[in-house]
Scaffold this motif. Structure first.
Motif, PDB file in Angstrom:
ATOM      1  N   ARG A 296      -7.335 -12.236   8.533  1.00 56.42           N
ATOM      2  CA  ARG A 296      -6.913 -10.838   8.489  1.00 56.42           C
ATOM      3  C   ARG A 296      -6.724 -10.410   7.043  1.00 56.42           C
ATOM      4  N   MET A 297      -7.210  -9.225   6.723  1.00 54.80           N
ATOM      5  CA  MET A 297      -7.079  -8.696   5.373  1.00 54.80           C
ATOM      6  C   MET A 297      -6.182  -7.465   5.406  1.00 54.80           C
ATOM      7  N   LEU A 298      -5.316  -7.361   4.430  1.00 59.90           N
ATOM      8  CA  LEU A 298      -4.369  -6.258   4.374  1.00 59.90           C
ATOM      9  C   LEU A 298      -4.391  -5.656   2.981  1.00 59.90           C
ATOM     10  N   LEU A 299      -4.722  -4.374   2.912  1.00 60.14           N
ATOM     11  CA  LEU A 299      -4.810  -3.672   1.635  1.00 60.14           C
ATOM     12  C   LEU A 299      -3.417  -3.254   1.179  1.00 60.14           C
ATOM     13  N   VAL A 300      -3.010  -3.705   0.009  1.00 59.31           N
ATOM     14  CA  VAL A 300      -1.723  -3.331  -0.590  1.00 59.31           C
ATOM     15  C   VAL A 300      -2.028  -2.362  -1.728  1.00 59.31           C
ATOM     16  N   LEU A 301      -1.759  -1.105  -1.481  1.00 57.05           N
ATOM     17  CA  LEU A 301      -2.145  -0.032  -2.401  1.00 57.05           C
ATOM     18  C   LEU A 301      -1.040   0.264  -3.416  1.00 57.05           C
ATOM     19  N   PRO A 302      -1.348   1.058  -4.440  1.00 56.52           N
ATOM     20  CA  PRO A 302      -0.281   1.526  -5.326  1.00 56.52           C
ATOM     21  C   PRO A 302       0.802   2.227  -4.501  1.00 56.52           C
ATOM     22  N   PRO A 303       2.053   2.121  -4.894  1.00 59.81           N
ATOM     23  CA  PRO A 303       3.149   2.645  -4.070  1.00 59.81           C
ATOM     24  C   PRO A 303       3.020   4.145  -3.819  1.00 59.81           C
ATOM     25  N   ASP A 304       3.366   4.531  -2.583  1.00 57.52           N
ATOM     26  CA  ASP A 304       3.372   5.954  -2.243  1.00 57.52           C
ATOM     27  C   ASP A 304       4.624   6.610  -2.828  1.00 57.52           C
ATOM     28  N   ALA A 305       4.829   7.889  -2.511  1.00 59.43           N
ATOM     29  CA  ALA A 305       5.912   8.647  -3.146  1.00 59.43           C
ATOM     30  C   ALA A 305       7.279   8.020  -2.863  1.00 59.43           C
ATOM     31  N   SER A 306       7.546   7.674  -1.609  1.00 62.25           N
ATOM     32  CA  SER A 306       8.855   7.094  -1.288  1.00 62.25           C
ATOM     33  C   SER A 306       9.037   5.739  -1.955  1.00 62.25           C
ATOM     34  N   ALA A 307       7.956   4.977  -2.026  1.00 66.18           N
ATOM     35  CA  ALA A 307       8.043   3.673  -2.691  1.00 66.18           C
ATOM     36  C   ALA A 307       8.255   3.848  -4.190  1.00 66.18           C
ATOM     37  N   ARG A 308       7.581   4.833  -4.804  1.00 69.54           N
ATOM     38  CA  ARG A 308       7.767   5.058  -6.233  1.00 69.54           C
ATOM     39  C   ARG A 308       9.208   5.458  -6.533  1.00 69.54           C
ATOM     40  N   GLU A 309       9.776   6.286  -5.676  1.00 71.49           N
ATOM     41  CA  GLU A 309      11.177   6.685  -5.891  1.00 71.49           C
ATOM     42  C   GLU A 309      12.096   5.473  -5.814  1.00 71.49           C
ATOM     43  N   ALA A 310      11.874   4.594  -4.829  1.00 75.27           N
ATOM     44  CA  ALA A 310      12.715   3.402  -4.687  1.00 75.27           C
ATOM     45  C   ALA A 310      12.559   2.477  -5.893  1.00 75.27           C
TER      46      ALA A 310
END
Length: 411
Positions: A296-310
Motif C-alpha cells: 500500500r502506498m500513501l501520499l504524504v503531502l505538504p501540510p494543509d492550512a490546519s496543519a500549517r497553523e498547528a
C-alpha cells in the motif's frame, strides 16, 4: 633481543598489512605469549575471539595470558616440579577465573553471565514513542488510511479474526522531503503502544560480502522479538533500489534479503508493522511493492492550512511574540513543508535577536520579522513536485500515483 624477536617484528608487519588473516595473527599471539608479553598478545587474541568466540586455539591462548597476568603460572615454559598434594589448598581450583576475567574486563567480555540484570529486556535501539496521531496537525486523509491499514485491526481483535485480517502489513509513505513521514510513523507506533525501530542504509550496509544481508536478518530478528513493533525503513529507495539499476552484486543481495524478510516464509512477522518512507518511490524495486510486502502506498503531502497553523503554533510556542497574524502566515505559506515552516520561525527569531543585540533593548518577535523571513525562506517542495509531475504524466500506467495526479490537478 631474543631469537624470536625478528620473527615477531616481521609478523607484526604482516598482520598490519593483512588484518583479516587469522593464521598470521594466531601465530603472532603464540610467539608473544611464549616471549612473556601477555599485554601485547591480548589485543590479537580478543580480535580472534571477536570474530569467532568458539576458536579453541584463541581460547587456550587467552587462558595462558590470564595466567601470566594474574601471576598464577610461570612466565615462560619451564620444567618446574608440580607441587605435591600437601602444597595445594583443599577445595580450591588451581586457577581463579573470576580474578582473570576482572583483569581483562576492558578487553574481553565475560565468558558467562547469570541473567540476573534488572535492565530492560529489549535492546536500547528499540524506542517506545509517546506521540499519537492527535499530535499530528491536519492530514486527516492520511490518518484515515493509517487507521484502516493498521490501527483499527489492532484495536479490534474480534473483528480482525472475523474478517481474517492479518496483523502483518506494509505501507509505503511517499512525498516531498520534510513533510512529516517519520513523525507519522512514530505516531502510529505510539497509537499501537508498540516498539519503534528505525532502519536506514547506514545500519545495513557493510563493506564485507554477505555482511549487509546478515545485518538485515539480525534487524528483523530483533524486531520479531519485540512485537508488537513498528519497523520503519527510512529512505527505502536507497535500501531497496531497483535491481535493474544496480551494477554491483552487493546491493542486489541486500534487496533480495529484504524481500525474503518481508515475505517471512516461517510466518513469524505477525505483530510486525513495516512502514517505509521515501521521496522517490519510482526508484524502489517493484518487487518490494508487490502484494504481501509494501503493498500500500500513501501520499504524504505538504501540510494543509490546519496543519500549517498547528506547526506554526508549535514552533512559536516558547518564543516571545507580539501581534502575530497567524491566519496571514498560513495563507502565505501554501506549499511549505513542515521543515520549511520550522525554518521560517527560526529565521524570524534570528532577526528579532539581531535587532535586540544591535539596539541593546530586548524586543518581541512581531509580524515584521515574519514578513522579512518570508522574503528569504522559499518552499523546498518545488523541485520534488516538478519531478513528480513527470512521473505522474508518463509513468502511471499501473495507477500507483493516482493520488499524486489528483493533487497536481488541484494545484
Amino acid at each position: 633481543m631474543s631469537d624470536a624477536e625478528p620473527l615477531i617484528i616481521s609478523l607484526q608487519g604482516a598482520v598490519a598489512a593483512m588484518p583479516q588473516d587469522r593464521s598470521l595473527r594466531l601465530h603472532l599471539a603464540e610467539l608473544l605469549v611464549e616471549g612473556n608479553r601477555p599485554h601485547d598478545a591480548l589485543p590479537h587474541i580478543t580480535h580472534l575471539l571477536g570474530a569467532d568466540p568458539a576458536d579453541q586455539h584463541a581460547l587456550a591462548l587467552l587462558a595462558r595470558v590470564t595466567n601470566l597476568l594474574v601471576g598464577t603460572a610461570p612466565a615462560a615454559k619451564t620444567e618446574a616440579a608440580s607441587p605435591g598434594p600437601a602444597e595445594r589448598s583443599p577445595g580450591v581450583d588451581a586457577f581463579d577465573w573470576s580474578a582473570a576475567e576482572a583483569e581483562v574486563r576492558d578487553l574481553a567480555p565475560p565468558m558467562f553471565i547469570d541473567g540476573s540484570s534488572d535492565g530492560p529486556d529489549e535492546p536500547d535501539v528499540v524506542e517506545r514513542p509517546q506521540v499519537r496521531l492527535a499530535d499530528v496537525g491536519g492530514m486527516q486523509q492520511v490518518k484515515d488510511r493509517l487507521e484502516a491499514a493498521f490501527l483499527a485491526p489492532m484495536r479490534n481483535p474480534e473483528l480482525r479474526r472475523l474478517y481474517g485480517k492479518s496483523l502483518r502489513g506494509g505501507l509505503l509513505l511517499y512525498g516531498p522531503p520534510g513533510c512529516g513521514k517519520t513523525f507519522l510513523a512514530r505516531a502510529v507506533a505510539g497509537e499501537l503502544g508498540a516498539a519503534f525501530f528505525t532502519v536506514s542504509l547506514a545500519d545495513v550496509l557493510d563493506i564485507y560480502i554477505g555482511a549487509s544481508e546478515r545485518n538485515l536478518a539480525d534487524i528483523f530478528r530483533t524486531v520479531r522479538a519485540n512485537t508488537p513493533c513498528v519497523l520503519f525503513l527510512d529512505e527505502v529507495d536507497a535500501l531497496a533500489q531497483k535491481r535493474s539499476q544496480v551494477r554491483g552484486s552487493a546491493m542486489r543481495g541486500t534487496v533480495n534479503q529484504l524481500l525474503t524478510e518481508l515475505d517471512d516464509v516461517l510466518g513469524s512477522n505477525d505483530g510486525v508493522f513495516v512502514l517505509a518512507a521515501t521521496n522517490a518511490p519510482w526508484d524502489v524495486d517493484p518487487a518490494v511493492r508487490r502484494p504481501g510486502r509494501l503493498d500500500r502506498m500513501l501520499l504524504v503531502l505538504p501540510p494543509d492550512a490546519s496543519a500549517r497553523e498547528a506547526i506554526l503554533r508549535y514552533h512559536l510556542r516558547d518564543r516571545p511574540l507580539s501581534g502575530i497574524d497567524l491566519a496571514k502566515i498560513v495563507r502565505r505559506t501554501d506549499g511549505f513543508s513542515g521543515a520549511d515552516l520550522a525554518h521560517l520561525c527560526e529565521s524570524a527569531a534570528e532577526k528579532a535577536l539581531l535587532d535586540s543585540v544591535r539596539s541593546g533593548e530586548i524586543r518581541m518577535i512581531d509580524q515584521r520579522d515574519i514578513d522579512r523571513a518570508l522574503k528569504e525562506v522559499q518552499p523546498s517542495t518545488g523541485a520534488w513536485l516538478q519531478e513528480a509531475r513527470n512521473v505522474a504524466q508518463f509513468s502511471n500506467a499501473s495507477g500507483d500515483y493516482d493520488d499524486l495526479v489528483a493533487y497536481l490537478r488541484r494545484r
